[in-house]
Write an enzyme that holds these catalytic residues in place. Sequence first.
Site, PDB file in Angstrom:
ATOM      1  N   HIS A 145      -8.185  12.092   2.533  1.00 57.32           N
ATOM      2  CA  HIS A 145      -6.784  11.710   2.357  1.00 57.32           C
ATOM      3  C   HIS A 145      -6.715  10.734   1.198  1.00 57.32           C
ATOM      4  O   HIS A 145      -7.518   9.806   1.129  1.00 57.32           O
ATOM      5  CB  HIS A 145      -6.263  11.066   3.647  1.00 57.32           C
ATOM      6  N   ARG A 164       4.512   7.936   0.434  1.00 59.19           N
ATOM      7  CA  ARG A 164       4.758   8.494  -0.900  1.00 59.19           C
ATOM      8  C   ARG A 164       5.958   9.419  -0.901  1.00 59.19           C
ATOM      9  O   ARG A 164       6.696   9.496  -1.868  1.00 59.19           O
ATOM     10  CB  ARG A 164       3.504   9.219  -1.413  1.00 59.19           C
TER      11      ARG A 164
END
Lengths: 253, 553
Positions: free
Chosen positions: B329, B349
């Site tokens: 990740h 994000r």
Amino acid sequence: MEDRKSIMDRIAETSKVATTGVDEKDIEHWVTIYIMGKAYKVPAALTIMQAMEYAGYRFIRSCGCRAGFCGACATVYRKEGDYKLHAVLACQTRVEDGMYLVQIPFAPAEKATYDINSERCDISTVLKYYPELARCVSCNTCTKACPQDLQVMDYIQAALRGDLATAANESFDCVQCGLCAIRCPAEIVHYHVSQLIRRLYGKYQLPEEQNLKKRIEEIESGKYEEEFKKVMSLSREELEKLYVEQQKTREVY
Amino acid sequence: MAELKLIGGYPEYMRESIKLVEKTRPKRVGKLPPQMTMEEREEILNLCHPDYAPGGKRPISIGPNKGDIAPNEVVDLLEAYPLIEPDEIDLNHVDYDVDILIIGGGLAGTSAALLANDSGIPVNRILLATKLRHGDSNSIMAQGGTQAADRPEDSPVIHYIDTMGGGHFANKPDVVKALVEDAPKVIKWLCDLGAMFDRDKNGNFVELSGGGASRKRMHACRDYTGMEELRVLRDEFRNRGIPVLEYYPAIELLTDGDNRVTGAILVNLETDEYKIVRAKAVILATGGFGRLHIRGFPTTNHYGATADGLVLAYRAGAKLRDTDTVQYHPTGAVYPQQIVGLLLTEKLRTAGAQPVNKYGEAFVFPLEPRDVEAAAIIRECYIRDNGIVTPTGLRGVWLDTPLIEIVQGKGYIEKSFPAMVRMFKRFGIDITKDPVLVFPTLHYQNGGVETDPWGRTNVEGLWVAGEVSGGVHGKNRLMGNSTLDCMVFGRRAGMSAAEYVKSYKGDGRLTLDHVKRYIKMLQDAGIKPDRRSPILLPDYRGKRVLARMIDIF
Ligand SMILES: Cc1cc2nc3c(=O)[nH]c(=O)nc-3n(C[C@H](O)[C@H](O)[C@H](O)COP(=O)(O)OP(=O)(O)OC[C@H]3O[C@@H](n4cnc5c(N)ncnc54)[C@H](O)[C@@H]3O)c2cc1C
Ligand code: FES
């Protein structure tokens, strides 16, 4: 430029604090904690969970997600010379000098069983299954015991006023560690109570989502079958082209 | 030496860099670096992704996938001897005799149990056995959301194409079709059971985008999505009274000697006593392998993510696929030390946070597929040397979280990211005011046991569902497709196994013949008996204690 393998090796080397446990020779700062009364000198930068492992414990219980989401690692401690009993998650709390701690790996608590499809969405349902809720004396001990800092007593009181929406939303971040229930003088099992409330609220008070309903009907009517057939018969190159085009039409925020 | 003085959780030298981030912040609003082309993606993966760097992997030398490449840590477990001596196990005394045994108590296992019951298997003919508590799993930690194409602007076909592209077109098409077609049904199922997905003022879902997803289709419950999904399903499971054994991992499957799975051996983690389960069908839902710390990376995964299911299935003859790729990740925590490796959800994000380097410069489009985004962060830190070095020597870049509220409005972070706020607040950092330091972390097992769209494997009597399976995500999973995968194929496996049980023709013989054959293969390949698997739990005990330990009981 460093070669790719040595970059990976360097990452692995510096990550050791989180992958193989800490090495004594790297440690400058130490504290003493008391695990069930027995003293251990442990590195000061660790969580309670990591410190217990450093001290030689290998967990079976009291360790689940290691990240503050599952509630397996409920822990209580007192500090030397302090009357206050603190309740925390061991995986999310840094050790401090003079902590006297014990973990609570299991909370004996009765969970009611019900059929969510045939219940009324109001407080009478909650009281039917958890009559002891009415014994709440608003002492706020549950709130003080909550390692998530939830306003536990407030959501219980909201529920008693019949405001299930507030109770559902205010209890939402509960990790079901059981510390509230263990401390409650009225013997309420807050985390099971709020689970029932959230399910009632989610099922009966949140509206049916219309887009979702429509899309399921479309899928069931076979609306996309043709298009699927077409896309699934494409060669890899053709599919990749389609993908690249699609990525250009992307919605971001 | 005194401990480093911290200001708002950060040492002085990091504060210097944060000032630069603050300075560039207004200029970065609404301005994103361009998305990479397919060629640029390829290039950066080759340059910096851990999967593409030399070393770290080798071919599997025995079994159905002989010759396939996998991480050393996984091959080590496949090329290892069982925990038991097959001849010492008493298979004549059966402790539990059921129709369906489900191994693993995450979203996949719990969904399978519920649907098996819905499909007509009585609760007392089902048994769920799990290694830790029911729910201690990767599922409960899922933060960002679950994908389902339900908005008018979106469609299951668009979801299909995104998933195939994200997976480098290596995914199994019929399985992906099942995934995207069942997705809206799964969300509806959860809502009907009372799950509280985020809604807007009109009662519609709040949906966000995700790395590699071209439409907004992430359904979230704040940043506790997996926790909400799992606790609702688990509550339903408990209401129905389905039997469950906690702290009872499976350590071996049982077969009838004729390549059909007929049960499993469980062990009580506290007393070490084993139990024999006979079952007409076994559904393996043991999750992933983050705790193997592939390539020495920290991980986001729960304590029990140790690839047990892969090992058990492989010994019983099940075929694996896509074992060569691992998901890192892009944004794991690297500071403070107490939380190294833990996840900072991609939803940050999607809500507007940008990765920026030590000079406050944005260097990558924030929502590339995970492998590409992770590689870009590694390049920034180790090739361009634009990372921030932590006091313990790790490197990272900033994830500029305060930007979120400039994009989405004040109060948004508290409301949408209570888990993230809490995690950092516990260590003195306020993510609404300051950015956080991130670096890729080991997150997900892309490949696994191969299945068809109903969770069936090549071994009769054995189903798999969830992270332990392989095929649906190809070589790289998209955000929000995994919780979805667990529920879609958990449900399907439950239904399919129930059908199988109804017309069951086996005789339920219990043997360990497959294990004996496997041991023979190991010996023939010259593999020494110094490694054993499954490992069940990782070991983080202090080195000093381990060196001075004596075995007294
Ligand atoms: C921090 C984090 C965040 C994530 N965020 C998202 C997200 O936002 N969206 C998304 O779609 N996905 C996300 N994922 C991925 C997703 O949560 C998991 O891939 C998925 O939930 C796995 O579900 P599962 O049921 O297959 O396995 P798990 O949930 O891991 O459950 C497996 C269970 O099996 C048990 N088990 C293991 N070995 C044995 C054994 N030998 N015997 C018996 N039981 C055993 C385990 O203890 C566990 O209870 C995230 C993952 C993590 C770690
Ligand atoms: S181990 Fe899950 S909350 Fe601490």
